[in-house]
Enzyme design. Structure first.
Site, PDB file in Angstrom:
ATOM      1  N   GLU A 219     -23.803 -29.144  43.505  1.00 28.69           N
ATOM      2  CA  GLU A 219     -23.484 -28.728  44.879  1.00 28.69           C
ATOM      3  C   GLU A 219     -24.670 -28.885  45.838  1.00 28.69           C
ATOM      4  O   GLU A 219     -25.186 -27.888  46.378  1.00 28.69           O
ATOM      5  CB  GLU A 219     -22.961 -27.290  44.898  1.00 28.69           C
ATOM      6  CG  GLU A 219     -21.647 -27.134  44.136  1.00 28.69           C
ATOM      7  CD  GLU A 219     -20.976 -25.781  44.338  1.00 28.69           C
ATOM      8  OE1 GLU A 219     -21.652 -24.836  44.806  1.00 28.69           O
ATOM      9  OE2 GLU A 219     -19.777 -25.662  44.033  1.00 28.69           O
ATOM     10  N   GLU A 336     -14.611 -28.765  40.186  1.00 26.47           N
ATOM     11  CA  GLU A 336     -14.676 -27.298  40.141  1.00 26.47           C
ATOM     12  C   GLU A 336     -13.528 -26.725  40.957  1.00 26.47           C
ATOM     13  O   GLU A 336     -13.345 -27.091  42.115  1.00 26.47           O
ATOM     14  CB  GLU A 336     -15.994 -26.753  40.722  1.00 26.47           C
ATOM     15  CG  GLU A 336     -17.179 -26.752  39.784  1.00 26.47           C
ATOM     16  CD  GLU A 336     -18.332 -25.907  40.341  1.00 26.47           C
ATOM     17  OE1 GLU A 336     -18.056 -24.856  40.965  1.00 26.47           O
ATOM     18  OE2 GLU A 336     -19.498 -26.298  40.155  1.00 26.47           O
TER      19      GLU A 336
END
Length: 510
Positions: A219, A336
């Protein structure tokens, strides 16, 4: 639904799954919690590759259902806890899951892999060796992430601290992307991990097909530059470097999917803020093999209804699917997603509805020729790992309804993979009812059925972008229509922040 009925349905699903897997030439008599025998250990021969918008394995389309278990190396560093790694791989394999994403980093702190720049704890490295060998033993491929954006397990902040300790002038953590010393620290870590020779399998990581892909960073975010250009330069440099060491494995960035300045109008798709990434330009880097998106509408849209969160999730997926297919021309992984049991008003049915919505979309995208290869639910843990619970945890043996949903998606993706790999046969007319699977015809009739819908959509192109000379597929047409009828919600002004406040548990586990 009673647990008995749930387990019965699940057992039927898993029996079908095992019958559908061509690579399982025999079965063992070892029982598992699903109530069916476990397959013989599948072979992991061949590297996963890409061609246009598809994943390939040994030249054939590769579809998968997978999961996140970021904690594996950390747990495995304690020999008394290693059984939890084996338990999760065993249960995941029994549920048909074939890809796992996990960390190949711990920078400083407790049980650090990298104690300081270039200094490694061999005991922890051997824990990662164990994770890779156990994945291989259970027929599960790995996506290994190389550093964290967040402070947890070190991350960019630890690299910045190392730089300061070495006398480098560091303004903030974003210097991770730009400072020459910190960039070299990262490159050194990449070299060390990729060239590691597994002490158990005796195979170098860069030569091991158990590893499906490397991930540059979990991320990535850059508060000092929300255009995406700072991260763009870093991705280009590091992707080139990774490929110079290892050209066999796939490479992805680790992005959440936020749009940036390259196509300004797409920024309205973001959940009200930017994080310094650009989904389009960052993923267009030639050395990046596939794109990723994450989605946590329960965090990103906290306070909105479950319906609004589901609408956002579907729009988020559909938009990125279309862009991956038409602009990036690369595969996409939904790497995710989850729904927290700490949310106000949480119910197991609500979580299952969210997961089912995601899974259904992934399957529908995949059945129409890509570009989605699969999804990785966040997160699967073993029993007795309460300190790792973040609200999103799933213990397969203790959550039969969710486990059944996950196993069902594995079955659908496995069957679809076989359909796509099967040689086409001529179509001779009406298809008997027995030739339908999950509402779609089998491969040898799907092409004819698909073309009829293309012709229908060509006559109904009033939504803009539907039909036309490119003859978009049925699902793509439906998603264009979905986007047309579900414009981006009006985000409350208080959502325009760099990162929403996450629950402490989620921050620690991210």
């Amino acid at each position: 639904m009673s647990n008995f009925k749930t387990f019965s349905m699940l057992s039927i699903l898993m029996i079908l799954l095992k019958l559908s897997c061509l690579s399982f030439s025999q079965v063992s008599t070892e029982p598992n919690f699903f109530g069916v025998v476990s397959p013989a250990t599948p072979s992991l021969s061949g590297f996963v590759t890409t061609k246009n918008t598809q994943f390939l394995l040994n030249g054939a389309p590769f579809l998968f259902n997978g999961f996140n278990s970021y904690w594996m190396m950390h747990i495995a560093a304690n020999p008394d806890e290693r059984n939890k790694v084996s338990e999760v791989f065993h249960d995941a394999s029994a549920a048909g899951l074939t890809v796992c994403r996990t960390w190949a980093f711990t920078d400083g702190g407790d049980l650090a892999l990298q104690i300081s720049p270039g200094v490694y704890d061999e005991r922890v490295f051997q824990a990662l060796d164990f994770v890779v060998s156990e994945a291989q033993r259970h027929g599960i491929r790995l996506i290994l992430s190389l550093v964290n954006n967040y402070n947890d397990y070190g991350g960019r902040a630890q690299y910045a601290e190392w730089g300061k300790s070495a006398g480098v002038e560091i303004k903030n953590d974003d210097d991770f992307y730009t400072d020459a010393t910190l960039r070299q620290y990262y490159k050194n870590h990449v070299m060390r991990v990729l060239s590691r020779v597994n002490t158990i399998t005796k195979t170098a990581y860069k030569d091991d097909p158990t590893i499906m892909a490397w991930e540059l960073i979990n991320e990535p975010r850059c508060e000092s530059d929300d255009t995406g250009k700072t991260i763009q330069a870093w991705v280009q440099e590091m992707a080139t470097y990774v490929k110079s060491i290892d050209s066999k494995h796939l490479l992805e960035i680790g992005m959440e999917g936020f749009y940036g300045d390259s196509i300004p109008e797409k920024k309205q798709i973001n959940p009200g803020y930017q994080v310094g990434t650009d989904f389009i330009s960052n993923n267009l880097v030639r050395e990046i093999d596939f794109a990723t998106i994450h989605a946590y509408p329960d965090i990103w849209l906290a306070g909105q209804t479950e319906y609004e969160q589901l609408v956002f999730a579907q729009r988020w997926m559909a938009t990125h699917w279309i862009d991956s297919k038409t602009i990036l021309r690369k595969p996409l992984v939904f790497s995710e997603f989850g729904k927290s049991n700490k949310d106000q008003g949480y119910t197991i049915n609500g979580r299952n509805l969210f997961l089912n919505t995601v899974y259904r979309s992934i399957y529908n995208f995949a059945i129409n020729g890509g570009s989605v290869g699969g999804g990785l639910v966040w997160q699967i843990v073993a029993a007795g790992m309460e300190t790792y619970y973040d609200g999103y945890e799933i213990v397969l043996s203790q959550n039969p309804s969710t486990a059944g949903l996950i196993a069902g998606q594995s079955l659908k993706m496995a069957v679809l993979g076989r359909m796509l790999n099967a040689p086409p046969t001529p179509y001779f007319g009406r298809v008997p009812r027995s030739h339908y699977i999950f509402g779609h015809k089998k491969a040898h009739t799907h092409h004819h059925h698909h073309n009829r819908h293309l012709n229908h959509n060509h006559q109904n192109n009033r939504h803009g972008g539907v039909g036309g000379s490119d003859h978009k597929s049925t699902v793509e047409a439906n998603n264009w229509a979905f986007l047309h009828h579900h414009p981006a919600p009006a985000w409350p002004s208080h959502r325009r922040q760099i990162k929403p406040s996450l629950p402490q548990e989620k921050r620690l586990k991210d």
